[in-house]
Design an enzyme around this catalytic site. Sequence first.
Site, PDB file in Angstrom:
ATOM      1  N   GLU A 285     -13.604  28.770  -8.284  1.00 42.46           N
ATOM      2  CA  GLU A 285     -13.597  27.697  -7.275  1.00 42.46           C
ATOM      3  C   GLU A 285     -14.991  27.161  -6.994  1.00 42.46           C
ATOM      4  OE1 GLU A 285     -13.492  30.859  -6.694  1.00 42.46           O
ATOM      5  OE2 GLU A 285     -14.497  31.353  -4.807  1.00 42.46           O
TER       6      GLU A 285
ATOM      7  N   HIS B 127     -16.598  33.168  -9.710  1.00 36.69           N
ATOM      8  CA  HIS B 127     -15.871  32.315  -8.763  1.00 36.69           C
ATOM      9  C   HIS B 127     -15.454  31.010  -9.435  1.00 36.69           C
ATOM     10  CE1 HIS B 127     -16.529  34.583  -5.025  1.00 36.69           C
ATOM     11  NE2 HIS B 127     -17.624  35.007  -5.629  1.00 36.69           N
TER      12      HIS B 127
ATOM     13  N   CYS C 280     -13.249  37.721  -7.597  1.00 36.57           N
ATOM     14  CA  CYS C 280     -14.407  38.489  -7.137  1.00 36.57           C
ATOM     15  C   CYS C 280     -13.942  39.806  -6.514  1.00 36.57           C
ATOM     16  CB  CYS C 280     -15.262  37.650  -6.195  1.00 36.57           C
ATOM     17  SG  CYS C 280     -16.920  38.329  -5.964  1.00 36.57           S
TER      18      CYS C 280
END
Lengths: 193, 249
Positions: free
Chosen positions: A175, A173, A72
């Site tokens: 994650e 993202h 990001c």
Amino acid sequence: MGNVASVQKALNFLNIENVISNNSDIINKSGYIILPGVGSFSQGMNNLKKYGLVDLLTDQVINKKKPFLGICLGMQLLAQKGSEPHETNGMGWIKGEVIKINTKEKRIPHLGWNSVNVINSRYFSDLTSLDFYFIHSYHLKVKDPALVSSTVNYGIDIVSSVQKENIFGTQFHPEKSQSAGLQLLKSFFEINA
Amino acid sequence: MLKIRVIPVLTFNGIGLVKTKQFSNPRMLGNPIQAAKVFNARGVDELVFIDILASKQKRKINLPIIQDVIKECYMPVGIGGGISDLWDINDLLRIGADKVIVKSKALINPEFVKEASDFFGSQCITIAVDAKKHGDGYKIYNNLGVDIDVIDFVRMVEDSGAGELIVNAVDNDGMMNGFDCQLIRLVETASKLPLIALGGGGDLHHYKELFTNTNVEAVGSSSIFSFTQFTPLDIKKELQAIGKPVRLC
């Protein structure tokens, strides 16, 4: 600041030994470097400078070719300059700039799950899904199209990941992208093992 | 293509999960960590967790419990309740929240939304817009004695840099009798921010109605996941059948 806790949780899930650090000895000894980040471009650069990380990271990633993942804002900071909230120089590893998403018919921020179009399959092969979670109002415009590893459409085509030698950056993202994101993180470590 | 988000909303009273009807009569539902675990296993698009009494009881949100909830989630999580300064936001982001949800503080001090979005970035500042019917329009439901029209509030927080709105129809909350499409159309016309429609989902056809009659790109729900057999996936399959982009997994 920002999403370091989520990245650490994902790495722990994948059994990848990791440490959150701004310490030069630890970063020098590491096998891989991940730069997560949320917040504004100028604040991100200020933080990196405050801890002396710009020179250190440049040495590690550009000179020593250590595998690097920017997530990001951590990807956007690789650009030459950003504009959030005012013009600021970035690390300049990737030629290009970070500008506000300018589309009349879409809501800003670009927020939610969107499917990416893979251009360079290096890290994207074998994924069960290409839907990833995005949350951003600015995007990276890359000068050299050969460095664009995937794009996402949101009224306009936006660079969703970049790859240059040992450098990989994602606008989304991983994650936070459930199994697709975890698989992508895993392949980043496996391919660079 | 951007996918429709279907978001389970967990409402918490400081002790356990509860579900209200029209913002009163809370009914106990159980353990938030268990609920987060189930929704993570179901691969939901996002999770929202709100401590609905924190501001009213003038206490902070319970960080250890939030941390345990977030630990179960490999998807984005929005957390709200009792946020009254930048430190509260910092605490939540630090333990892995992706968005914080603000309401009371934005009503008391509109400048706070600007401070928060300047510091942390608009993308993590979500505003709860609790709308109660009032004559021909809607006002923001609150216990603070603030009298403000929904549209005025929405424009104000958007100008201050908010990144998203959760629009909750107070009159439909927990009633499971359908969404307030009129309210959602009103807000989506007034604002360019992404918004989550909330309040009233009780059966699959309610979601069809919402997504046929509005252009909304996200929906939140609570009761339907607690009191019926339907899952977020069932809702998404229903939306897919009317040609909406969804993420099935």
